[in-house]
Design a protein around this motif. Sequence first.
Motif, mmCIF file in Angstrom:
data_model
loop_
_atom_site.group_PDB
_atom_site.id
_atom_site.type_symbol
_atom_site.label_atom_id
_atom_site.label_comp_id
_atom_site.label_asym_id
_atom_site.label_seq_id
_atom_site.Cartn_x
_atom_site.Cartn_y
_atom_site.Cartn_z
ATOM 1 N N ARG A 1 1.015 4.020 -2.934
ATOM 2 C CA ARG A 1 0.641 5.404 -2.668
ATOM 3 C C ARG A 1 1.710 6.373 -3.165
ATOM 4 N N LYS B 1 -6.371 -6.053 -6.227
ATOM 5 C CA LYS B 1 -6.354 -5.858 -4.776
ATOM 6 C C LYS B 1 -6.355 -7.180 -4.031
ATOM 7 N N ARG C 1 0.831 -1.210 0.000
ATOM 8 C CA ARG C 1 0.000 0.000 0.000
ATOM 9 C C ARG C 1 0.864 1.258 0.000
#
Length: 870
Positions: A83, A268, A79
């Motif tokens: 990001r 995901k 993650r």
Amino acid sequence: MNPPDQATTSFRSPSHNPRASINRRISTISTLSAAEAGRDADATGTDHDVHEEIDEIKRYEDFTTIDWIQDAARASQRRKARRYERAGSFERKGRLGFRWWLRDAWNAGMAWVVVSLVGFLIGLDSAFLNIVTEWLSDVKLGYCTRAFYLNEQFCCWGAENGCDEWRRWTGLWPLNYFLYIAFAMLFAFTSARLVKSFAPYAAGSGISEIKCIIAGFVMKGFLGFTTLVIKSIGLPLSIASGLSVGKEGPSVHFAVCIGNVVSRMFPKYERNAAKTREILSASAAAGVAVAFGSPIGGVLFSMEEMSNYFPLKTLWRSYFCALVATAALAMMNPFRTGQLVMFSVKYDRAWHFFEIPFYLILGVFGGLYGAFVIKWHLRVTMFRKKYLAKYPILEATILAAFTAVLCYPNMFLRIDMTEAMEHLFLECEGDEDYNGICERANRWRMVTSLLIATVMRTFFVILSYGCKVPAGIFVPSMAIGATFGRMVGILVQALHDAFPNSKYFSACGADGVCITPGTYAFLGAGAALSGIMHITVSVVVIMFELTGALTYILPTMIVVGVVKAISGRLSKGGIADRMIWFNGFPFLDSKEEHTFSVAVTAAMTTDVTVLPATGLEIRDVEKIMQDNEFQGYPIVEDLTSRTLIGYIGRTELKYAMDRARRDHTVGPRAKCHFTPPRSLPAVTPSATSPAITFDTAASAGQMSVDFSRFINPTPIAVHPQLALETVMELFKKMGPRVILVEHRGKLVGLVTVKDCLKYQFKVEHQEHENERIEGNEQRERDISVDARIWDVMERVTGWLKAKWDAGWGHARGRLRLGESGGGGGSARYRTVATDSEEQTPVSPIAPANEELGRGRQGRDDHVELELEDR
């Protein structure tokens, strides 16, 4: 089976390890956070290649176990990398652009899209299975002249007792009997052939395996697309064949297959095991929801039976998935009645308190039924694995023929089990009367048929559940409970009719029906379901949602409570739990409580293969990996001190070595270093990224390779004196693959789930041995009591004989007592050979008691010879 992890069966490989120097030992229960380690978040802002490498390095192998701690760390690292990558791509004038926010919103809402899609597909698949199953079940009995693809219900839509459009195959009963058997054999053969040829994992129910998969056990292909297709095709065939199997358990399997296949289409969930677990738990809830038309009951079933980790987020998504699935099933309306299941029924009559003793009888039956079926199913499964494993198709075909031959004459066994429950649940109002089941004149004939159906169905469930076709045990158990409950209800109704003015039935009104046998069938079905699965709350809710009768919640709770008390006493866990134990899956049930009162040293492995931090060559590491199949190796400072530094998984080590050979010319004598060349503070694996390049240095003509970035410097480590129960709780709650055991920084062993299970089985075996010894001692005490009783009888007989000889009798010649019993008459013993190694003295007063010893025929002959001599 699983490759071992240091003398035990292995578990899944852990995640990548950070770049860190561990000159000091960190003994901790949980890993350090990035903030605690003092690492700045910018350290994770690497390029996309790092993210791809993380995914590549953590391909879980088949029959291994997921390390949830490392998986969560890896997910956090991904993650952060994603990001920073997106921030660099879409940043405009120091602010994030619109596309970044849109993509982030899509990523956040992806879970709801997946859950909605999964629920909708589960509802469609369930509707398809219901339609096909009903048509195949009716084809065995006849066909529709108006349209061949219609089953009897749709062919005779609106007619109460059949119609002219639906016809039997012939007008001859024996020929119809033969065709019924032929169709049953054909359906069973086809289902077994599809399973064996294309998807062996499609056999059985799948609930026990899914429980292990949700807990972290990897079984590749069990939830694959091929298994989904074969399960969806073979399930209607196996049910229509007449085998005593149901579709509710397999409904959970194909629902979880849909959840797995759909979630893998989204990035995901492709590599995130924790996120996938949420979808699988939600899919299991939706599978039960469409099977019983009970969305809330499905969620509770997933929470109570399927998942050992069920946070609030998973609870809400499971409810939403079950809601979408039931809505899709209601939209399809497969029965054209507005009902989600065939045996849905409504009750508008109240129950009376004098019926509670009869409800207790149903609860006792449910507990005894569950214990009996579980015990004998395990024995049949053992026999099947030993003798019938090579003939799965022949076994299923012969069993279907055998079932059809015996079940066709009984009107409750001839039809589909869901249809049978629909008739058994009825209140007997209007024209609803299946073969005169509501008529008083047929009462005793129905009781006999229901008793036969209960016994035969139980016998066939034990044989059928476990054969190599898609098979569930929910509906068969409910059908057995329904037949028994209806029988009890008819008997209670007959008792009331025989004594209508009794004070016991004073609560019944003067007018109207007092006893409703259909409610007893409904409660019996819930009792049997609870007894076989050892579930409580979800059964109450499922049965309530089936009937919508709020007034019968209390009787259902009473029945289920009695079932729980009896089944918990007679058997350890439901049939799914026992099959997990039987198959040896690495699964620790969170519902079990253990009291071993020993330290972890009683179960740990002490002969551990370790890797020193320095000194090993590439060829040495290859030799170690070739000599064993352990899925991980502790890293120690040296083999003498065995100071624990970290842990490296087999997957990471193999990947690192392959990468070193690919990127550099590394020879077999290159030195391996598992500690970095310079000292850095300890960090958590989620705070750094794995190395993309390898540090090599020429020294005396020899290269060195740094593997420090791939070790886990903070594995879970415990003290040797920590209670084994606490270690098992760590496995249940945190889900590590392995726990190391250290004392003052020195590695003394390691423990895995398999080690804990082996010790648990050892303790249980010892308890059983003690029970057997106590049973033998009790048997000897019973024999001693028999001997003393016989001694007293011998003394009394001797005294009477003496008095008789002294002249009390005037007809001494008519009766003579044995001379051997005179005088003091001490007890006589005979040694009787038994099947065991022991020889048990048996009193001649009980020659027919086979539990005291075998060889009854020899004892009887001896007694006859004594009488003839006398």
